[in-house]
Each structure stands twice: as structure tokens, then as C-alpha cells.
Design a protein around this motif. Sequence first.
Motif, mmCIF file in Angstrom:
data_model
loop_
_atom_site.group_PDB
_atom_site.id
_atom_site.type_symbol
_atom_site.label_atom_id
_atom_site.label_comp_id
_atom_site.label_asym_id
_atom_site.label_seq_id
_atom_site.Cartn_x
_atom_site.Cartn_y
_atom_site.Cartn_z
ATOM 1 N N VAL A 400 0.840 -1.200 0.000
ATOM 2 C CA VAL A 400 0.000 0.000 0.000
ATOM 3 C C VAL A 400 0.874 1.249 0.000
ATOM 4 N N ASN A 401 1.963 1.234 0.754
ATOM 5 C CA ASN A 401 2.847 2.407 0.804
ATOM 6 C C ASN A 401 3.504 2.680 -0.556
ATOM 7 N N GLU A 402 3.845 1.604 -1.283
ATOM 8 C CA GLU A 402 4.428 1.791 -2.616
ATOM 9 C C GLU A 402 3.424 2.439 -3.567
ATOM 10 N N ILE A 403 2.184 1.981 -3.501
ATOM 11 C CA ILE A 403 1.144 2.556 -4.371
ATOM 12 C C ILE A 403 0.908 4.008 -4.011
ATOM 13 N N ARG A 404 0.835 4.317 -2.695
ATOM 14 C CA ARG A 404 0.618 5.682 -2.248
ATOM 15 C C ARG A 404 1.770 6.581 -2.721
ATOM 16 N N GLY A 405 3.003 6.097 -2.623
ATOM 17 C CA GLY A 405 4.155 6.894 -3.037
ATOM 18 C C GLY A 405 4.148 7.197 -4.522
ATOM 19 N N VAL A 406 3.736 6.214 -5.321
ATOM 20 C CA VAL A 406 3.668 6.430 -6.775
ATOM 21 C C VAL A 406 2.610 7.477 -7.125
ATOM 22 N N ILE A 407 1.442 7.392 -6.439
ATOM 23 C CA ILE A 407 0.368 8.363 -6.709
ATOM 24 C C ILE A 407 0.815 9.762 -6.332
#
Length: 416
Positions: A400-407
Motif C-alpha cells: 500500500v505504501n508503494e502505491i501511495r508513493g507512486v500516486i
Amino acid sequence: MATLAAECDRFKIDVIGISEVRWNGTGEFTNQKGGVLMYSGMPDEQDPHIRGVAVYVRKNVKHSILCWKAISERIIVVRFRAKKFNMSLVQCYAPTEDSPLDQKEVFYSALERTLSEIPRTDVIILMSDFNAEITQSIELGSLFPHKTCHKVTWKSPAGNFESQIDHICISKRWSKVLCDVRNKRSADIDSDHYLVVAELKFNIPKHRYEHPQHTRRTYNTTKLNVGAVKNEMIERINNVSLMEDASIEETWLHIKTNLEEICKDTLGYRKNEQKEWLSANSWELIAQRRSLSRQIKKAVKSDKRNYYVELSMKAQAASEKGDMKELFKLTKQLGGISFQSSAPIENENGQLVFAKNEQAEVWKRHFEKTLNIIHNESGELTIPRHLNPNRQIDTRAPSVNEIRGVIISMKSGKAP
């Protein structure tokens, strides 16, 4: 026809070839200015009024015409007498790309046969609406350096596209005779083609007009229908006295002189002036159309300049406010509208491919060779030898943190 003759006089063009005349049959037409139009169209009058070619010759050189021949509704040949060598002019109208193959084969076979039958000593000039469009990636073809606007020969009905599909060709051995070729954009006969003009240093003898006193004039015999004129003429003829003791020649000269004087006084000479059917009002409207075309071009340039000035001011304001999204948007608009163009590509053998379906096959084979990933029978990935086998790829599911960082790192205003 009237505007064509007027434009030939205005540009001092002695011979002009015309495509898509749409007159059926073949024939020769002399206009009020003394020019001659030789035309070749569809064979029957009941045929649709399509195609057709013609050659118009001004009065001052029409006496140099040796002969002319109508080959078909797409080809006509006119041969001129010159001081040293004769000149054969071939005017044709080629089929379009969408025409059936048999029509193209018939046309080009007839054209090849026509050119081969012309005497080899003649200067051969081939003029045509070839309907052959040169690829956008190649410079417009011409032997003479000109601006692109002076090379294009056709504009689309919408006015948003121009191309070069009309050409003037000359025998290679006589190429030095050709001084220049370019279009004349101001010539106006309400056509979507520009007038293409070739200047030739070629001696065609001009017509030597006879002195007026040697020109044959006819008497106006229609006045004999008037009773008073007829009676006066009869009375004066009856009063002509014969000479006594005169020879036959002297008597004939005496009678001839008296009859000519009587006819001149009573009948007068017939006027051969032909009234032009186009009125002065029509000519004024034609002149206004030419003037209006120039005004429209100036107005369009002015509107375009004002449009870009307004965009520049908006871009400056967006830059001062720091609105980068609006600035980039206006910058793209200032760069102009880009049209997609296709250029030929090379296949595996280094040959140029022009057809779109063949280009698609070349691209397909290219990507199959370079991008396809090979799987073996068990479904495992087999890395081609030209790829790096030591490359480490993380195949775990993203957190989830990786997805949030990309967004968060995505640029604003872009589609996710």
C-alpha cells in the motif's frame, strides 16, 4: 471561355493546355478574340460530361498550327510549325489513384503509343494533370528553385491542403529551351488548380497582319432590302455611260470603278465586329472576385497574426502568475497545428515500402522479432539471448505504501 482568353492575354500566354474540359465529342472552336480551342471529349453526346482535354492557341500564333489529333477524352496532340524545328504538344488528363486498373492501363498505353508516333526531330512537350501526388517527405519536384507556394498546383476544396499534381515535361535533348516553370496564383478562371506556366526560348513565327488597304472588305448588301436604297442604286447604274473607241480592258476598268463607287456610296461596308456576350457588369464582377480573393488572403493573415499575438499575451500572463499548466497548454497552441504525415519505410531487404498495408506487415515482423517473449511448453519464461539474463525483477505484489508513493509522485494534470 471568355475569362480563359482574358487571362491568356493578361499573362501573354500563347498556348495553354486544359484538363477536365467536360465537352463531349471533338472539334475546333474560334472565340471572338480570334483564338482557337481544339478539344477532345467523350465520344458520344449522350455520354456523361466528364474528363475531356483541350488546347487553346491565341490569335497571333494560330497560323503556326500544322495539325492536331484527338486521341481520346484524356489525350490530345497539337503540332506547331517553328523556324527551325517543329513542336508537338501533348495535353493529357491522367486517371486518379482510385480509378480502376484497366482505365490506368488503357491511358498509359495510349500515352506511350502517342509519344512514340511523334517524329523524333520534334520538340516534344507533355503537359498534364497527372493526378500524381509527390510524398510529403520529398521536396516538390522542379528543375527551378522556387518557394513552395510557387510549386504547388492544386488546392483542396476546403483550402487546407495543397499539392503538386500538374506537370510540364520536355524532351531531354531540348531541356535548355525550358527557361522556367512555376505557378501563377493570381490567374483566375474559378478552378481549384493553379495555372502552371512554362517559359520557353522557342521561336514560333508571329502572324504578319496585312495592311488595311489590302484587306478584302464586303459591301453591306442587306441595305438592298430597303426600296429607296435599291432604286437609287439601279438609277445610278443605268446612268453609267460607256466609253467610245475604248479597248476591252479600258471599258472593264471604267465599269468596275463606277460600280465600286456606287456600292460604296449607297451600301457602305459590312462591319464584322462581333459583340461580346459577356456584359461590362459581368467583367466587373470577375475583377471584383479577383480583388476579393486577395483581400481574403490579407484578412486571413491578419486574423492569424492577431490570434497568435493574443495567445502570446495569455501565455505571458500565465507565466507571471506561475500557472505552468496553462503556460504549457498555450505554448503547444503557439507551436501550431501538426499534421500527421507518413513516409516510406525500409523492409528487411532495404527496399522502400509505400503501401500502408505492406508497411503494417513490415512493422509486425519487426516487433515480432524484437519484442516477443518466448514461453516454453511448461509456461515458464524463456529470456531471449539478446536480453540481460542477470537482470533482477521484483515479482512480489506491491504494498500500500508503494502505491501511495507512486500516486503522490505523479504530475498534476496528467491522466493516471
